[in-house]
Design a protein around this motif. Structure first.
Motif, mmCIF file in Angstrom:
data_model
loop_
_atom_site.group_PDB
_atom_site.id
_atom_site.type_symbol
_atom_site.label_atom_id
_atom_site.label_comp_id
_atom_site.label_asym_id
_atom_site.label_seq_id
_atom_site.Cartn_x
_atom_site.Cartn_y
_atom_site.Cartn_z
ATOM 1 N N MET A 86 -11.951 -4.386 0.694
ATOM 2 C CA MET A 86 -11.104 -3.077 1.156
ATOM 3 C C MET A 86 -9.926 -3.004 0.088
ATOM 4 O O MET A 86 -9.102 -4.105 0.226
ATOM 5 N N THR A 87 -9.756 -2.217 -0.699
ATOM 6 C CA THR A 87 -8.645 -1.890 -1.575
ATOM 7 C C THR A 87 -8.570 -0.544 -2.031
ATOM 8 O O THR A 87 -9.298 0.227 -2.239
ATOM 9 N N PRO A 88 -7.059 -0.055 -2.211
ATOM 10 C CA PRO A 88 -6.797 1.413 -2.319
ATOM 11 C C PRO A 88 -7.303 1.500 -4.129
ATOM 12 O O PRO A 88 -7.639 2.654 -4.529
ATOM 13 N N SER A 132 -12.231 2.105 -1.240
ATOM 14 C CA SER A 132 -11.139 2.637 -0.621
ATOM 15 C C SER A 132 -11.467 3.625 0.505
ATOM 16 O O SER A 132 -12.379 4.725 0.189
ATOM 17 N N TYR A 136 -4.556 7.012 -0.277
ATOM 18 C CA TYR A 136 -3.165 6.610 0.360
ATOM 19 C C TYR A 136 -3.334 5.004 0.458
ATOM 20 O O TYR A 136 -4.255 4.511 0.543
ATOM 21 N N ALA A 144 -8.154 -0.701 6.958
ATOM 22 C CA ALA A 144 -9.411 0.106 6.431
ATOM 23 C C ALA A 144 -10.589 -0.540 6.666
ATOM 24 O O ALA A 144 -11.786 0.261 6.862
HETATM 25 N N1 ADE Z 1 -5.720 -1.310 1.605
HETATM 26 C C1 ADE Z 1 -4.828 -0.505 1.699
HETATM 27 N N2 ADE Z 1 -4.776 0.822 1.211
HETATM 28 C C2 ADE Z 1 -6.178 0.922 1.605
HETATM 29 C C3 ADE Z 1 -7.284 2.112 1.255
HETATM 30 N N3 ADE Z 1 -6.777 3.165 1.241
HETATM 31 N N4 ADE Z 1 -8.547 1.737 1.439
HETATM 32 C C4 ADE Z 1 -8.973 0.686 1.600
HETATM 33 N N5 ADE Z 1 -8.096 -0.490 1.715
HETATM 34 C C5 ADE Z 1 -6.870 -0.414 1.458
#
Ligand code: ADE
Length: 227
Positions: A86-88, A132, A136, A144
């Motif tokens: 999970m990451t932006p 993501s 945001y 997330a």
């Molecule tokens: N961690 C921080 N922001 C996130 C996002 N938009 N989606 C998934 N993981 C996240």
């Protein structure tokens, strides 16, 4: 069909509590979805249980170290595991992606990032897909992960009591537009009335009304879906 999920996070309660309530809690009691939430610090080897360090090349914040992630995935991985971070910085999540996970996954390991990010060797050598949930930035990936798990689990047969509810809804019934508004009793409340047609018993008229109302709502709230 059932789905097994292992979550790796430094905030296990943030994931455990929401998934133990309501529909998700019952999905797990009935065995449709098995979620195991692990504290990533269990896979540290130093006295301080250190999971992060300063970034090479400088810059603000801390980066999550690779070793605990590699050790944990090594312990938890099975034959058909998909590892998700999970990451932006990930691929943007939507209902189509949720459907593909619900159809094709039997075991997921979900890695939750925190701080300024995760050492890129984790992304490159351990992770199958970066996700993501939207454009945001959250304080951490555990939040997330709850969204990701909930949206996939509800598509697993048997999780929603009413078999229709995950078909007849936004992004499905009207081909990618929003749902029509819904109403319940009372028919009149503080001078606010329920549209007559919904109480007419005429199914053709009701469907036509719902279609028009869905178009209108989409035009107002999500014009991008119509183009
Ligand atoms: N961690 C921080 N922001 C996130 C996002 N938009 N989606 C998934 N993981 C996240």
């Amino acid at each position: 069909m059932s789905l097994e999920i292992d979550v790796l996070t430094i905030f296990p309660e943030l994931v455990r509590v929401p998934l133990s309530e309501s529909i998700m809690g019952r999905a797990s009691d009935k065995g449709h979805v098995t979620t195991r939430v692990h504290d990533l610090r269990e896979w540290t080897t130093d006295n301080h249980k250190k999971v992060d360090d300063e970034p090479y090349g400088g810059g603000p914040g801390m980066v999550m170290k690779p070793e605990p992630f590699f050790a944990a995935v090594n312990d938890l991985k099975k034959q058909n595991t998909t590892v998700v971070l999970m990451t932006p910085q990930g691929k943007k999540y939507n209902q189509k992606v949720a459907e593909s996970y619900a159809e094709s996954s039997s075991h997921l390991i979900i890695l939750c990032g925190h701080y300024e990010g995760v050492d890129h060797r984790v992304v490159k050598y351990l992770v199958d897909e970066e996700i993501s949930i939207g454009d945001y930035v959250l304080t951490n990936g555990a939040i997330a992960a709850v969204v990701f798990i909930d949206s996939i689990a509800r598509l697993i047969p048997g999780v929603l009591g009413d078999g229709r509810s995950n078909v007849e809804e936004s992004f499905s019934v009207y081909d990618g537009i929003l749902e029509a508004p819904s109403y319940t009793r009372p028919a009149e409340f503080n001078d606010m009335k329920v549209p007559e047609v919904l109480m007419s018993g005429n199914h053709k008229k009701i469907l036509d009304w719902k279609y028009e109302a869905a178009q209108q709502r989409t035009k107002e709230n999500r014009p991008d879906l119509l183009s």
